[in-house]
Every structure is written in C-alpha cells, then in structure tokens.
Design an enzyme around this catalytic site. Structure first.
Site, mmCIF file in Angstrom:
data_model
loop_
_atom_site.group_PDB
_atom_site.id
_atom_site.type_symbol
_atom_site.label_atom_id
_atom_site.label_comp_id
_atom_site.label_asym_id
_atom_site.label_seq_id
_atom_site.Cartn_x
_atom_site.Cartn_y
_atom_site.Cartn_z
ATOM 1 N N GLU A 177 33.183 36.501 31.386
ATOM 2 C CA GLU A 177 33.250 37.176 32.505
ATOM 3 C C GLU A 177 34.771 37.076 32.973
ATOM 4 O O GLU A 177 35.470 36.279 32.679
ATOM 5 C CB GLU A 177 32.584 36.482 33.591
ATOM 6 C CG GLU A 177 31.108 36.809 33.692
ATOM 7 C CD GLU A 177 30.288 38.112 34.381
ATOM 8 O OE1 GLU A 177 30.481 38.265 35.600
ATOM 9 O OE2 GLU A 177 30.447 39.130 33.587
ATOM 10 N N ARG A 178 35.056 38.230 33.597
ATOM 11 C CA ARG A 178 36.613 38.414 34.011
ATOM 12 C C ARG A 178 37.061 37.594 35.266
ATOM 13 O O ARG A 178 35.729 37.555 36.025
ATOM 14 C CB ARG A 178 36.876 39.872 34.100
ATOM 15 C CG ARG A 178 36.994 40.674 32.898
ATOM 16 C CD ARG A 178 37.126 42.155 33.125
ATOM 17 N NE ARG A 178 37.030 42.863 32.078
ATOM 18 C CZ ARG A 178 35.766 43.448 31.420
ATOM 19 N NH1 ARG A 178 34.649 42.856 32.086
ATOM 20 N NH2 ARG A 178 35.737 43.997 30.520
ATOM 21 N N LYS A 212 24.520 47.553 37.918
ATOM 22 C CA LYS A 212 24.153 46.449 37.282
ATOM 23 C C LYS A 212 24.105 44.940 38.166
ATOM 24 O O LYS A 212 23.351 44.530 38.493
ATOM 25 C CB LYS A 212 24.693 45.870 35.974
ATOM 26 C CG LYS A 212 24.572 46.728 34.756
ATOM 27 C CD LYS A 212 24.847 46.191 33.462
ATOM 28 C CE LYS A 212 26.128 45.642 33.270
ATOM 29 N NZ LYS A 212 27.203 46.703 33.123
#
Length: 476
Positions: free
Chosen positions: A187-188, A161
């Site tokens: 998001e991390r 992705k």
C-alpha cells in the site's frame, strides 16, 4: 519490539547483494525462517531462506540494508518472525514485525506467535457451506459471499473499492459482532493514512486491526505481511471464537513480492517471469483462510489483473481460490449507481439451488436474464428511442432500470459525504423487493422512487403512484 529472549549464537556477514545477505556461523547453523539481527543497533532484520552449506546461510532482508558491510556481527534470535496477539491489539495499526505504527504506546498484555503456521487440518474444517450476509443488496442477492470463503474485488481507481470494503467492515462490526483485520500489501503511505483516518471518522476502528507492509518496504517485508495478518486472524477465530473479516489489499502485490524474493535468491523464473513456487506460496496463504468449528475467517481480496489479461498466471492462480468475484464498473459509478457493481460480470459459486435455496436461485437468474436483455436493447434505445420497442421489450427495460436503481444503497460510511442515512438490508427484504419489481408491482412508480432506498417498502413513503387527472367538463 517484544521482550523476547535472544540467543548467544553469533555469525558474521559474508556478502551483501541488495536484499540478499549471506552469513557464516561457526556453530549451530540457524534453521530456515529463523530471524537474524545485525547493524549497529540490531535494526537490520534478516530471515533465513536457504542453508548453503554446513557453515553458511542465505537470508532475505526484511528491512533496508544501508550501512551493512562484510564482517559485521550477526545475532541469531533463535526464533521465527512473530507478531503480537491478544485483545489489546484491537483498534491498533502494526507493521510486519508487530511494532505499533499509529503513534501510540506499544500494546501490553500480548502473546507473540509465529507467522508461519499450518492451515487447519481437514478434520477441523466445517463442511457446511453457509452464506455470509453483508447487508448490501446487490452482493447478497446476486453475488453471495461464503462464510469462511474468499471473495475477490476487481476494480480500478476511484470506482469504490475502499468504500465497499469500509462498509463491509462497518456491517461486520456493528451487526455480526465480529472483528475485522485490514492487511495492506504494498500500500502507499497516503492510502494507509487515509484509510486509518476514514475508519476513525466512521467509528469502525474499535473492532479492527490494521497491518501494513508498505510499498517502499523491501520485498521480504511485503511478502510476509499477509502471513502476519493471518496469525492475528487465527487468534480471534481459534481463541476468542469470533468471526473474522480479513480484507487484503492487494493480493497481486503479494505474488509480486514473492517474485522479487525469488529473483533475488537466484531461482529460475517460470512463465512470464513469475516464481516457480507461486502456486505453493499463494496456497500457503489462502488455505489458512478457513471455516472451522471455532469460527470463520472470511476474506475479501482486492485483485489487480495485469494488463486486464485474465489468463495471466497470477490472475489464474488467485481465481482458483475464490468462491466469489465482485467486479466494479466505472460506467456504473459515472451513472451514480453505487455500489458500482457490474451485476452481469460478477459471479459466485454460492449461487446454486443447493446452497441459497431454489427460490433465491431462480430469482437471481431472472434478474440476470432481465438485465442481460436490457443490455442488448440499450443500442436500439440510444439510436431510435423507447418508442420503437415492442410493448414487451419496453416492460423489460422498465423492470431492468428499476432493478438497477433498487440495487443501489446508501452506505453508513459515506453519510458524512452524501447526507443520506446508511441502510442495512436483510436478504429477505432484498429478495422481496426484487421479486415485486419483476412482477411489475412498481410499474407506475417513477424510477427515482427506488433509487438509494433500503427495503422496497420505503418506495411507497417517498413517491405515490401518479393518478390520472379527472377529465375536465367540456364547455357547452
């Protein structure tokens, strides 16, 4: 933060319940969406969500509320949440408040604009459907994206992705003179840092803006970062008349943050626990992504499908906004067929004769038919071998396998890992290659001659068709 003015209106904290804060004002009750500041240094930011009565408001904290206590003074800033826009925000990374988080000085010469903006009116929108060329063969031929439209990217971890998103950013910047905005919702920290470093290494940061509402932030923060990114995108579209590629990762986490905010505010949940306002909230974000006379915002959104259930309300509502769905397949990735797009499951509303033209449409249908026939024959080939197939079926398998390999492509953003030079392929070259493969022009070429090439003309350079050896004279 910016040098924006502050209001003299002050209130006091009445109650704190997690991320929900009630504040009492003796005069001038702040309107909905107004930003309030409290804490010892004004570090706690609250957004007004409800006016409870003539004196009290209920707000959602956009920052952690540790240390907040009843009776503390609250300052009314008198304005909604704003983010910086201007040429100097390019190649920078921001949070939802417009603070630079890339360890560089705050950008100068910027204008601060509210994140709450109405979608462009219908009279301003372009009614012409145009294809957004990516330079990636598999997408341009079978899943054409819409300029000013929304494409969904479905896939698990490790199937490519981010690489696909990065390549689209590279092609947008290098060949379409556009600007890319990456919006990370939930998001991390590790993912954000890796993407930033990767973009820098691939030299695509120079025409890019990144915004993050990270996973450890309160839900109010994650809920607003998409609107903040769109305000920046609208500046480049409306003021600079540039085409914008907006990448959102992950749109499901936007819905999830809205669900948390709704729960905190005590709203009655709807089906499967989702917020009753989910459709309105998602539409408010998605409808701002549009093609106008000034330019276009084209969006690619990573979509997480809960429990792989495509009837989940979140998936259904996102699907209704998309004009193309790109499905990534782990099986294709394991076979080394990159980009690992599942060519049969992916689809686009743009792939109609009226938009892409009759020739492109017919060719795409023929490719899908060939690949579908190959899918049906795979079990027979696996059990009995190619020898048991009829000559016609054997030709179908050969065509499908060559098509699969021709629709692979080396990317610019993976040159440092693969050692293969990236290729950008025009739609004309992509269609020409597929048409010639379907006409059996490359029947005598090994499949490997079509793997990881650009235009079909490169196949001739790498492999020559094998010629039959001359018969040896028999000894008398």
């Amino acid at each position: 933060m910016s040098d924006r003015g502050t209001s003299s209106n002050h209130g006091s904290v009445v109650s704190v319940r997690g991320g929900v804060v009630d504040v009492r004002f003796d005069r001038d009750l702040p309107p909905i969406y107004t930003v309030l500041r409290t804490g010892t240094k004004g570090e706690i930011v609250i957004e007004v969500m409800t006016q409870l009565d003539a004196r009290r408001i209920r707000g959602i904290a956009l920052t952690p509320t540790q240390g907040l206590a009843r009776g503390m003074s609250v300052e009314d800033t008198g304005e909604p949440l704003r983010v910086p826009v201007g040429k100097s925000i390019i190649s920078r990374m921001f949070d939802v408040f417009g603070n630079a988080i890339d360890r560089q000085p705050e950008p100068v010469d910027v204008e601060w604009r509210t994140i709450h903006r109405a979608p462009p009116p219908l009279s301003e929108r372009s009614t012409k459907s145009e294809v957004f060329e990516t330079g990636i063969k598999a997408i341009d031929v079978l899943v054409p994206l819409e300029r000013g439209g929304k494409g969904g990217l479905f896939g698990g971890a490790g199937v490519g992705k981010t690489v696909l998103l990065t390549e689209m950013i590279h092609n947008m910047i290098g060949h379409q003179k556009g600007v890319s905005i990456f919006c990370g919702i939930g998001e991390r920290c590790r993912e954000g840092e890796e993407l930033y470093s990767g973009m820098k290494a691939a030299d695509v940061l120079k025409d890019m803006v990144m915004l993050y509402g990270q996973m450890d932030e309160p839900p109010g923060n994650r809920f607003r970062v998409g609107a903040a990114a769109l305000t920046m995108a609208e500046y480049f579209r409306d003021d600079e008349h540039r085409d914008v590629l907006l990448l959102i990762d992950n749109i499901f986490r936007f819905i999830q943050a809205g669900m948390e905010v709704s729960g905190l505010l005590g709203r009655m949940p709807s089906r499967l626990g989702y917020q009753p306002t989910m459709s309105t909230e998602l539409s408010g974000l998605e409808e701002r992504i549009a093609n106008t006379r000034a330019g276009a915002i084209t969006s690619i959104q990573a979509v997480y499908v809960p429990a792989d259930d495509l009837t989940d309300p979140a998936a259904v509502h996102v699907f209704s906004h998309l004009s193309a769905s790109i499905v990534l397949s782990r099986k294709r990735a394991s076979e080394g067929l990159y980009p690992a797009i599942d060519l049969l499951q992916s689809n686009s509303k743009m792939a109609t004769p009226g938009i892409v033209g009759l020739k492109h449409y017919s060719l795409a249908q023929e490719i899908r038919k060939t690949l579908a026939q190959y899918e049906d024959l795979k079990d027979i080939v696996a059990m009995l071998g190619m020898e048991q197939l009829s000559p016609e079926d054997r030709n179908v398998v050969g065509r499908a396998r060559r098509l699969e390999r021709f629709l692979t492509q080396p990317f610019f953003t993976t040159e440092q890992f693969s050692g293969m030079k990236g290729k950008l392929v025009s739609l004309k070259d992509s269609l020409d290659g597929c048409e010639r493969i379907l006409r059996d022009e490359f029947k005598d070429y090994p499949e490997s001659a079509l793997y990881m090439i650009g235009a079909i003309s490169e196949a001739k350079k790498t492999e020559k068709p094998s010629e039959p050896e001359p018969a040896k004279p028999r000894a008398s």
